[in-house]
Design an enzyme around this catalytic site. Structure first.
Site, PDB file in Angstrom:
ATOM      1  N   GLU A  32       0.805  -1.228   0.000  1.00 21.71           N
ATOM      2  CA  GLU A  32       0.000   0.000   0.000  1.00 21.71           C
ATOM      3  C   GLU A  32       0.833   1.270   0.000  1.00 21.71           C
ATOM      4  OE1 GLU A  32      -2.636  -2.538   2.827  1.00 21.71           O
ATOM      5  OE2 GLU A  32      -0.522  -2.399   2.355  1.00 21.71           O
ATOM      6  N   ASP A 105      -1.779  -5.025   3.451  1.00 25.78           N
ATOM      7  CA  ASP A 105      -1.879  -5.304   4.891  1.00 25.78           C
ATOM      8  C   ASP A 105      -2.676  -6.578   5.186  1.00 25.78           C
ATOM      9  OD1 ASP A 105      -0.366  -3.138   5.602  1.00 25.78           O
ATOM     10  OD2 ASP A 105      -2.055  -1.816   6.000  1.00 25.78           O
ATOM     11  N   TYR A 321       1.382  -5.516  13.211  1.00 25.07           N
ATOM     12  CA  TYR A 321       0.274  -4.789  12.581  1.00 25.07           C
ATOM     13  C   TYR A 321      -0.666  -4.230  13.639  1.00 25.07           C
ATOM     14  CZ  TYR A 321      -3.255  -3.611   9.116  1.00 25.07           C
ATOM     15  OH  TYR A 321      -4.142  -2.937   8.316  1.00 25.07           O
TER      16      TYR A 321
END
EC number: 5.6.2.1
Length: 710
Positions: A32, A105, A321
């Site tokens: 991303e 992600d 994350y």
């Protein structure tokens, strides 16, 4: 091209395609963000080229519903405006690549981004080109590339179902609110519940009637040692003190200084370490301990996840994350924590090998939020981080290490004292073994009592009655609102920050002393939604829907079925609202002065960024003025104008001269109208940590400061 990932029968509708490639080049990896791309490319080496999609490349059109209700709620995706050059570049790179890997992600949004990329680049869904990792470290990234998988269409369906539901709710209710109340309003599955919670709490506060009650606290002595005890009851029964008369009756029974020790009860109490952070618990702690807004917490966490340059270590991802509701820790991370704890504090402090049970509904493909490398202590990497990054990293690091340590053990003692049937109770505790408290600050402190035995006597030093009144429930802070939403099963880790931002942007609520207060507009909108769309603001209904969506993610239900189950009754509510909702006129408040352009009365209007003055003769006269607050201080720059309090578009207060643009003086800190006795620069009032204010010099190079004020 079908836009749903699967048909109702769960058969993949996309046909397998064969792509003709030019001479094979490097392996192409798409992530991303550019920051993430930079880190990963260094780990993978010369045979890989890593590029960024810069978020989503396809989305629903903003100007229309973009959901075909008559055709199984088919989403009508378009390429995002302005991304054509990027899409063309990605197509060119993919065509020339040896292989294409999608490394967005590891959550629903990331899976959807990969699915859209696969569509744009004509990649077969059967191809194992999806790569996921929970932390951006060399080992994690390289291991992930050894085990690529297919795009998880169940995960994509779950994301798509949420997106469609949000569109159906927002793009259906909002136009009704525009017609009945005013333009620019919105409603949503999570934001409407958040607003209702805030309004309901305000109603509780307004309806609250304080009740009187009393306490009696005493100071006692055993030899030379003093300790405190509080009144509990009379003649073996707990006795509430509701009035001053109740207190007088108790005080009349006290005679002399001697109290008998009736009972000494000793226990050992264990306090377990806290669980490692989920997104919501991190947001709550960052708000309470660091004074971070939710949006800021997520922004800084994103920076830590994507990585920073740590001197000779190079670019490193510092945390796992940050969008997760899991408290799971990988065996590798547990082992590393054990080694660190054993080395620093001894084996007895480590709880290596204990299992953690996840909260109901947690998406356990993820881990909890933890440092990628526990040996990167906050002190060791402090010089490479800015102050906000260091604060949040320290919070995460301490919480993780504490979570892998054993319980703290306390010796507690409870002592009953009595005289003439009047009972006081003293409670004491002492840390016997600090366990996780060795590293994790806790609010509890030891409260030592002198050693006492039953049937001995202690002396009363003094007794103090005090009147109190019950307090209304507190308004929600960002932390307590997130906690309440999570406890009710409303929303998911990625939704909390944007939800809080939206209800403020729409001016449904405002922050007053860091607490949410509903505006008149917010109360009106909430009343209408509660009346005409009760399911939207029903926490049980919304939590049940979240469970249904989780089942889509697990492959147990079809997304179209879940959306249809919601929409059919919702469509009837829409019809009722269109017919039954009355138009509401929000009256403008008189400003108390006339327009300096046309002479008509000025009024106070409500706009996107709050209230402002406007001419009542609009649209013939479009004169407007900002509502300013004078602070009674002359401008220290021009010495002619007055300093006024203003707000940025992001609602941050600053101070400026009312002669702007002729005078461009501005200051984030409040000038006080005096000059510094050392440097001659103007003095300002700053907020200080722990509450209170302090007068300091506005010149950063001058160290003049006055005593703190509470």
């Amino acid at each position: 091209m079908p836009t749903s990932t699967k048909s109702k029968t769960k058969t993949t509708t996309k046909k397998k395609t064969t792509r003709k490639r030019v001479t094979p080049g490097k392996n192409l990896v798409i992530v991303e963000s550019p920051a993430k791309a930079k880190t990963i490319e260094k780990y993978l080496g010369r045979n890989y080229k890593v590029v960024a999609s810069v978020g989503h490349i396809r989305d629903l059109k903003k100007s229309t519903m973009s959901v075909d209700i008559e055709n199984d709620y088919e989403p009508q995706y378009i390429n995002i405006r302005g991304k054509a050059p990027l899409i063309n570049s990605l197509k060119k790179e993919a065509k020339a690549a040896k292989a294409v890997y999608l490394a967005s992600d590891p959550d629903r949004e990331g899976e959807a981004i990969s699915w859209h990329l696969a569509h744009i680049l004509n990649l077969p869904l059967e191809e194992k080109n999806r790569v996921v990792f929970n932390e951006i470290t060399k080992d994690a990234v390289k291991n992930a590339f050894k085990e690529p998988r297919q795009i998880d269409v169940d995960l994509v369906d779950a994301q798509q179902a949420r997106r469609v539901l949000d569109r159906l709710v927002g793009y259906s209710i909002s136009p009704i609110l525009w017609k009945k109340v005013k333009k620019g309003l919105s409603a949503g599955r999570v934001q409407s519940i958040a607003l209702k919670l805030i309004v309901d709490r305000e109603n509780e506060i307004n309806a609250f009637i304080p009740e009187e009650y009393w306490s009696i606290d005493g100071e006692f002595k055993k030899g030379t040692k003093k300790f405190k005890a509080s009144f509990w009851g009379i003649d073996g029964k707990k006795h509430p003190l509701k009035t001053n008369e109740d207190v007088i009756k108790v005080m009349e029974r006290l005679d002399g200084p001697d109290f008998n020790v009736d009972k000494v009860e000793k226990k050992e109490r264990r306090r377990n370490a806290p669980l490692p952070y989920t997104t919501s618990s991190m947001q709550q702690d960052a708000a309470n301990k660091l004074n971070f807004r939710t949006r800021k917490t997520m922004m800084v966490a994103q920076q830590l996840y994507e990585g920073l340059t740590l001197g000779s270590q190079g670019h490193q991802g510092l945390i796992t994350y940050m969008r997760t509701d899991s408290t799971r820790i990988s065996p590798v991370a547990q082992s590393a924590a054990h080694n660190y704890i054993a080395d620093q504090f001894g084996e007895k402090y480590s709880k290596h090998g204990s299992k953690v049970k996840n909260a109901s509904g947690a998406q356990d493909a993820h881990e909890a939020i933890r440092p990628s490398n526990v040996f990167n202590t906050p002190d060791a990497i402090a010089k490479y981080l800015d102050k906000d990054q260091l604060k949040l990293y320290t919070l995460i690091w301490n919480r993780f290490v504490a979570s892998q340590m054993v319980a703290a053990i306390f010796d507690t003692v409870k002592v009953n004292l009595s005289q003439n049937g009047v009972i006081f109770i003293a409670n004491g505790s002492q840390v016997k073994f600090d366990g996780y408290l060795r590293i994790y600050n806790d609010s509890d402190k030891s409260n030592m009592l002198p050693e006492m035995e039953e049937n001995e006597t202690v002396k009363k030093a003094n007794v103090k009655p005090e009147q109190h009144f019950t307090q209304p429930p507190a308004r929600y802070s960002e932390a307590t609102l997130i906690k309440t939403l999570e406890e009710n099963g409303v929303g998911r880790p990625s939704t909390y920050a944007p939800t809080l931002e939206t209800i403020q942007k729409r001016y449904y609520v405002r922050l007053s002393a860091k607490r949410f207060e509903p505006t008149e507009l917010g109360e009106i909108v909430n009343k209408l939604i509660v009346e005409f769309f009760p399911n939207i603001v029903n926490t049980e209904f919304t939590a049940e829907m979240e469970k249904d969506l989780d089942e889509v993610e697990e492959g147990k239900r079809q997304w179209i079925e879940v959306v249809d189950q919601f929409y059919k009754p919702f469509a009837k509510e829409l019809e009722n609202a269109e017919e039954g909702m009355e138009k509401i006129q929000i009256k403008d408040e008189p400003a108390g002065f006339d327009c300096d352009v046309c002479g008509s009365p000025m009024v106070i209007k409500l706009g996107r960024f709050g209230k402002f003055y406007a001419c009542s003769n609009f649209p013939d006269c479009r004169n407007t003025k900002a509502i300013v607050k004078e602070i009674g201080v002359k401008c220290p720059l021009c010495h002619e104008g007055n300093i006024i309090e203003r707000k940025t578009k992001k609602n941050r207060i600053f101070y400026g001269c009312d002669r702007y643009p002729d005078c461009e003086f501005t200051s984030w800190d409040k000038p006080i109208g005096r000059d510094c006795p050392k440097s001659g620069h103007f003095l300002v009032e700053k907020k200080v940590r722990g509450g209170g204010k302090q007068v300091v010099c506005s010149n950063d190079e001058c160290d003049y400061q006055e005593e703190k004020q509470k």
